[in-house]
Scaffold this motif. Structure first.
Motif, PDB file in Angstrom:
ATOM      1  N   ASP A  28       0.798  -1.223   0.000  1.00 30.74           N
ATOM      2  CA  ASP A  28       0.000   0.000   0.000  1.00 30.74           C
ATOM      3  C   ASP A  28       0.834   1.277   0.000  1.00 30.74           C
ATOM      4  OD1 ASP A  28      -2.265  -1.359  -0.082  1.00 30.74           O
ATOM      5  OD2 ASP A  28      -2.962  -0.902   1.944  1.00 30.74           O
ATOM      6  N   LYS A 178      -5.358  -3.448   8.358  1.00 30.09           N
ATOM      7  CA  LYS A 178      -5.477  -2.133   7.702  1.00 30.09           C
ATOM      8  C   LYS A 178      -6.535  -1.274   8.381  1.00 30.09           C
ATOM      9  CE  LYS A 178      -3.857  -3.403   3.121  1.00 30.09           C
ATOM     10  NZ  LYS A 178      -4.208  -3.628   1.718  1.00 30.09           N
ATOM     11  N   SER A 179      -7.642  -1.906   8.804  1.00 33.71           N
ATOM     12  CA  SER A 179      -8.694  -1.140   9.503  1.00 33.71           C
ATOM     13  C   SER A 179      -8.142  -0.541  10.785  1.00 33.71           C
ATOM     14  CB  SER A 179      -9.878  -2.011   9.900  1.00 33.71           C
ATOM     15  OG  SER A 179     -10.313  -2.753   8.837  1.00 33.71           O
ATOM     16  N   ASN A 182      -5.869   2.393   9.920  1.00 35.14           N
ATOM     17  CA  ASN A 182      -6.656   3.550   9.470  1.00 35.14           C
ATOM     18  C   ASN A 182      -7.316   4.247  10.656  1.00 35.14           C
ATOM     19  OD1 ASN A 182      -6.042   3.297   6.809  1.00 35.14           O
ATOM     20  ND2 ASN A 182      -7.799   1.983   6.340  1.00 35.14           N
ATOM     21  N   LYS A 185      -4.928   6.267  12.745  1.00 36.14           N
ATOM     22  CA  LYS A 185      -4.518   7.542  12.130  1.00 36.14           C
ATOM     23  C   LYS A 185      -5.566   8.631  12.319  1.00 36.14           C
ATOM     24  CE  LYS A 185      -1.383   5.807   8.800  1.00 36.14           C
ATOM     25  NZ  LYS A 185      -1.328   5.081   7.590  1.00 36.14           N
TER      26      LYS A 185
END
Ligand code: 5GP
Length: 198
Positions: A28, A178-179, A182, A185
């Motif tokens: 990514d 990834k969740s 995210n 952040k």
């Protein structure tokens, strides 16, 4: 600094599939993986400077004395450590840095960087873990048994992590990691309100 990259610790027993998860995350972009130093011998096709920096005990000791590690630990008779300089540079460039390390290393990182994010990759069962370790076929029987015993100890400590993600189907596991990143952040304490107010 508000928009410094995330420091992400990923742990889990050998054979849990951490490596595959990390490889997918890197695709990514804006994510860098710290290359650890180790005193263990290269396994299979491993190359110096790619999977690890393979060091002698003396070289490893020199790095400890020169404050070259964010953390280091002993695992199954060998030393492993996360070089400090590169990881700090990446974070200052705003990149997320992944440390794929075992549980003692995670404890040390948490003490010195309380805002790190720790994720434990859990195998779906001990049977599946053993099967994955045997399929790898690069370890001796003795080493496999040693790693299985160590895996049980690590799993007992998994509750100390911020997140536990079961690695069943790999796509689901990667999507879950990834969740988490995210959401981390988007945390309010990472937002610089002054930038909006001007
Ligand atoms: P392996 O020998 O299978 O490559 O790694 C053994 C264990 O050491 C794995 O759990 C791996 O995550 C961990 N490890 C790799 N690099 C480091 C490091 O720099 N520090 C610590 N504490 N553990 C590491």
């Amino acid at each position: 600094m508000k928009n410094k990259g995330l420091l992400v610790v990923i742990s889990g027993p050998a054979g849990a599939g951490k490596g595959t998860v990390v490889t997918e995350l890197v695709k990514d972009g804006n994510v860098e993986v710290s290359i650890s130093a180790t005193t263990r011998a290269p396994r299979g096709q491993e190359k110096d400077g790619v999977e690890y920096h393979f060091l002698s005990r003396e070289q490893f000791q020199d790095m400890i004395e020169n404050d070259g590690f964010l953390e280091y630990a002993q695992y199954c008779g060998n030393y492993y450590g996360s070089p400090k300089k590169q990881a700090e540079e990446w974070m200052h460039q705003g990149k997320d840095v992944i440390l794929e390390i075992e549980v003692q290393g995670c404890e040390k990182i948490k003490q010195q960087s309380p805002d790190c994010i720790s994720i434990f990759i859990m195998p779906p069962s001990m049977e599946i873990l053993e099967h994955r370790l045997r399929k790898r076929a690069t370890d001796s029987e003795e080493s496999i048994l040693h790693r299985l015993a160590r895996a049980k100890e690590e799993i007992r400590l998994a509750e100390n992590y911020d997140y536990i993600i079961v690695n069943g189907p790999i796509e689901e596991c990667v999507a879950d990691v990834k969740s988490v990143l995210n959401a981390e952040k988007l945390k309010a304490n990472r937002f610089d309100v002054k930038e909006i107010l001007g």
